[in-house]
Structure formats: structure tokens, C-alpha cells
Design a protein around this motif. Structure first.
Motif, PDB file in Angstrom:
ATOM      1  N   ALA A   1      41.549  -6.763   7.728  1.00 17.63           N
ATOM      2  CA  ALA A   1      42.797  -6.737   6.978  1.00 17.63           C
ATOM      3  C   ALA A   1      43.966  -7.180   7.837  1.00 17.63           C
ATOM      4  O   ALA A   1      44.960  -7.724   7.348  1.00 17.63           O
ATOM      5  CB  ALA A   1      43.029  -5.324   6.431  1.00 17.63           C
TER       6      ALA A   1
ATOM      7  N   GLN B   1      44.348 -11.093   7.680  1.00 19.21           N
ATOM      8  CA  GLN B   1      44.755 -11.772   6.470  1.00 19.21           C
ATOM      9  C   GLN B   1      45.510 -10.802   5.559  1.00 19.21           C
ATOM     10  O   GLN B   1      45.338  -9.595   5.640  1.00 19.21           O
ATOM     11  CB  GLN B   1      43.554 -12.345   5.726  1.00 19.21           C
ATOM     12  CG  GLN B   1      42.649 -11.302   5.083  1.00 19.21           C
ATOM     13  CD  GLN B   1      41.575 -11.948   4.210  1.00 19.21           C
ATOM     14  OE1 GLN B   1      41.493 -13.160   4.120  1.00 19.21           O
ATOM     15  NE2 GLN B   1      40.787 -11.139   3.583  1.00 19.21           N
ATOM     16  N   ARG B   2      46.353 -11.356   4.719  1.00 21.40           N
ATOM     17  CA  ARG B   2      47.105 -10.549   3.769  1.00 21.40           C
ATOM     18  C   ARG B   2      47.049 -11.223   2.400  1.00 21.40           C
ATOM     19  O   ARG B   2      47.421 -12.390   2.265  1.00 21.40           O
ATOM     20  CB  ARG B   2      48.562 -10.388   4.206  1.00 21.40           C
ATOM     21  CG  ARG B   2      49.371  -9.470   3.270  1.00 21.40           C
ATOM     22  CD  ARG B   2      50.789  -9.239   3.755  1.00 21.40           C
ATOM     23  NE  ARG B   2      51.644 -10.406   3.554  1.00 21.40           N
ATOM     24  CZ  ARG B   2      52.039 -11.223   4.500  1.00 21.40           C
ATOM     25  NH1 ARG B   2      51.616 -11.037   5.749  1.00 21.40           N
ATOM     26  NH2 ARG B   2      52.828 -12.256   4.253  1.00 21.40           N
TER      27      ARG B   2
ATOM     28  N   GLU C   1      48.105 -11.198  -1.679  1.00 24.13           N
ATOM     29  CA  GLU C   1      49.110 -10.729  -2.625  1.00 24.13           C
ATOM     30  C   GLU C   1      48.696 -11.159  -4.024  1.00 24.13           C
ATOM     31  O   GLU C   1      48.025 -12.168  -4.208  1.00 24.13           O
ATOM     32  CB  GLU C   1      50.481 -11.302  -2.277  1.00 24.13           C
ATOM     33  CG  GLU C   1      50.991 -10.918  -0.900  1.00 24.13           C
ATOM     34  CD  GLU C   1      52.237 -11.690  -0.527  1.00 24.13           C
ATOM     35  OE1 GLU C   1      53.297 -11.407  -1.121  1.00 24.13           O
ATOM     36  OE2 GLU C   1      52.139 -12.567   0.356  1.00 24.13           O
TER      37      GLU C   1
ATOM     38  N   TRP D   1      46.556 -16.110   6.303  1.00 29.48           N
ATOM     39  CA  TRP D   1      45.534 -15.789   7.280  1.00 29.48           C
ATOM     40  C   TRP D   1      45.834 -16.489   8.604  1.00 29.48           C
ATOM     41  O   TRP D   1      46.601 -17.451   8.662  1.00 29.48           O
ATOM     42  CB  TRP D   1      44.138 -16.158   6.791  1.00 29.48           C
ATOM     43  CG  TRP D   1      43.848 -17.616   6.673  1.00 29.48           C
ATOM     44  CD1 TRP D   1      43.293 -18.439   7.614  1.00 29.48           C
ATOM     45  CD2 TRP D   1      44.075 -18.455   5.524  1.00 29.48           C
ATOM     46  NE1 TRP D   1      43.173 -19.722   7.141  1.00 29.48           N
ATOM     47  CE2 TRP D   1      43.638 -19.761   5.867  1.00 29.48           C
ATOM     48  CE3 TRP D   1      44.616 -18.241   4.257  1.00 29.48           C
ATOM     49  CZ2 TRP D   1      43.723 -20.823   4.976  1.00 29.48           C
ATOM     50  CZ3 TRP D   1      44.699 -19.290   3.376  1.00 29.48           C
ATOM     51  CH2 TRP D   1      44.248 -20.566   3.736  1.00 29.48           C
TER      52      TRP D   1
END
Length: 281
Positions: free
Chosen positions: A3, A6-7, A9, A20
Motif C-alpha cells: 500500500a 501505490q495509492r 482513488e 505508483w
């Protein structure tokens, strides 16, 4: 990939923006609408002071330009024809067959625009999370089933709405219908089609706002297109509700509201089509 690397939404099962870390350092940001409409994603190398956009290959960009031009043209013409049909109903002869013919022709253009919009989502260049910051072009497809992608679902629902409108527009040529038959064969498909347009517009807002909440205020050309089309969908729904045939009088609930709602809603879709010419690679 963890986690921390990368994020994502979006809303619910939909990912509309993904950030990422690149293997060689730096970050890449993929946004659903930018990738499928303009064929780009944002990349910021580790040693660069600012980010840049990297584009898909020429094959993908050529596809996106052609599809965008066809869809935009179809929505502009379809909207103008619907506005013309409403104008004839409100200010012209009001002949039912003439109006039905104009609406039906406009509906063909709307259906074309809806399907080509779906093709844009189906054939959009894809990202590779965790890989290099680039988009990959896949082989051409005329159809796919990807309900977990918000862009696919939004355009599919839009296309379905145009097909339901087609049922309504075909049934409007029928003569000698009772009030109950008119409401069942013409009014109900009209309302369902408008509802599908509203759902498609809501999903388009989810895509561009990267979440379930409506983002207000100008946020670029894509936001303007989504907003003006959703306004058109609202006006179409107002028109549909006003077109209910009252059993007691055999007349429309409000012919004036129905005609004006259609006319103004159609103008919105034509404006959205004109704006769409600018949202291209």
C-alpha cells in the motif's frame, strides 16, 4: 506491491486514479478519463523538478482521435435534431408524424454516439500498475464486458439508454393508441431512457471527481462536458415526466414543459458534443 508503494482513488469497486512508484524512481499517475480520452498518463522521474505527460503509441492515439470525432459529431447532430423536433412540436405544425420522424433520426445519431463512446472505453490504452510509466495498446475490440471499470459502465449505461429511447421513438409512430398504451409503450421507455442517462452521468462524475461526492466548480474541459451533459439529462427527465398522458383528459401533463425540456436538454448535448471536439489526444 504494498500500500505504501501505490495509492488508489475512486469509489466502491471503481479505481479512477492510481499513483505508483516507478522501478527506477519517481512516480506515475494514471487517471481513467485522461487515459481513455487523451491517451496520456503523468510521469515524474525521481530527478526531475516537475512531472510530464507520456502518451500512448500512434496507433492508440489515432483510434482515440477518430472515435472522439465520430462520437462528438453524432451528439452534436443528434442534439440539434432533437431540438428541431421539439421546436416543431412547440412552434410549428405540431404534426405527430413529422415530430416522430425528426426525433427518430436524432435518436439514430444519439445511439451512434453512445456506442462509439463505449468503443472509446473498450479500446482505451491500458496502464500497467507497478511497471514503467507508459500505456499499452491492445488489439481492437468491438465489445467487452468490464463492469468493474467505471468508464466502461458509464458508457455502457449511456448506450443502453439510447437503445431504450429507440423503443420509445419507434413506438411514437404507432397510431390509434389508447391512453394506457401510450403511457406503457412511449412514456415508460422514455422515463427509463432518461433514468439511464442520469445514471451514466453520475458515473461520469464519479470518474472525473475520483470519488462518490460531486465535485463542484470548474475542473477542466472534461468536467465541463460531464456537467453540461448531466444538465441535459436532467432536462430530458423533466420533459419525460411532463409528457405523461393523463387518463382523465387524454392530454399531456404539460406539453409546454415537455417540449421546452427536450429542446433545452438537446441543446446541452449538442454543446457537450462541441466541447468534446477539444478533448482529444
Amino acid at each position: 506491491m504494498t500500500a505504501a508503494e501505490q495509492r488508489a482513488e475512486g469509489a466502491g469497486p471503481f479505481t479512477t486514479r492510481l499513483t505508483w512508484h516507478l522501478p527506477g524512481g519517481g512516480t506515475a499517475v494514471w487517471e481513467s478519463r485522461l487515459a481513455r480520452r487523451r491517451g496520456i498518463l503523468a510521469v515524474r522521474p525521481a530527478d526531475a523538478p516537475a512531472g510530464r505527460h507520456t502518451s500512448a503509441d500512434d496507433l492508440a492515439l489515432g483510434r482515440l482521435r477518430r472515435l472522439n470525432a465520430i462520437a462528438a459529431t453524432a451528439f452534436v447532430i443528434g442534439g440539434l435534431l432533437f431540438a428541431a423536433g421539439a421546436g416543431v412540436a412547440q412552434f410549428g405544425s405540431g404534426d405527430a408524424t413529422t415530430c416522430a420522424s425528426i426525433y427518430f433520426t436524432g435518436g439514430l445519431f444519439f445511439t451512434t454516439g453512445g456506442y462509439v463512446s463505449l468503443l472509446q472505453a473498450v479500446n482505451a490504452p491500458r496502464h500497467i500498475p507497478g511497471g514503467e510509466g507508459r500505456l499499452v495498446t491492445r488489439h481492437w475490440r468491438w465489445w467487452s464486458y468490464e463492469p468493474t471499470r467505471v468508464d466502461w459502465l458509464s458508457t455502457f449505461v449511456l448506450f443502453a439508454g439510447t437503445l431504450v429511447f429507440g423503443v420509445d421513438l419507434l413506438d411514437s409512430f404507432l397510431q390509434g393508441l389508447s391512453v394506457q398504451q401510450t403511457n406503457r409503450l412511449i412514456w415508460v421507455p422514455d422515463v427509463i431512457g432518461c433514468l439511464l442517462f442520469l445514471i451514466s452521468g453520475h458515473l461520469a462524475f464519479v470518474e472525473i471527481c475520483h470519488g462518490p461526492r460531486l465535485c463542484l466548480g470548474f475542473r477542466g474541459l472534461g468536467w465541463s462536458i460531464v456537467a453540461v451533459n448531466q444538465l441535459g439529462s436532467v432536462l430530458f427527465m423533466v420533459s419525460a415526466l411532463a409528457a405523461y398522458t393523463r387518463p382523465a383528459t387524454a392530454g399531456l401533463a404539460s406539453a409546454g414543459v415537455a417540449n421546452w425540456g427536450t429542446l433545452l436538454g438537446a441543446v446541452c448535448f449538442s454543446v457537450g458534443g462541441l466541447l468534446q471536439f477539444g478533448e482529444r489526444p
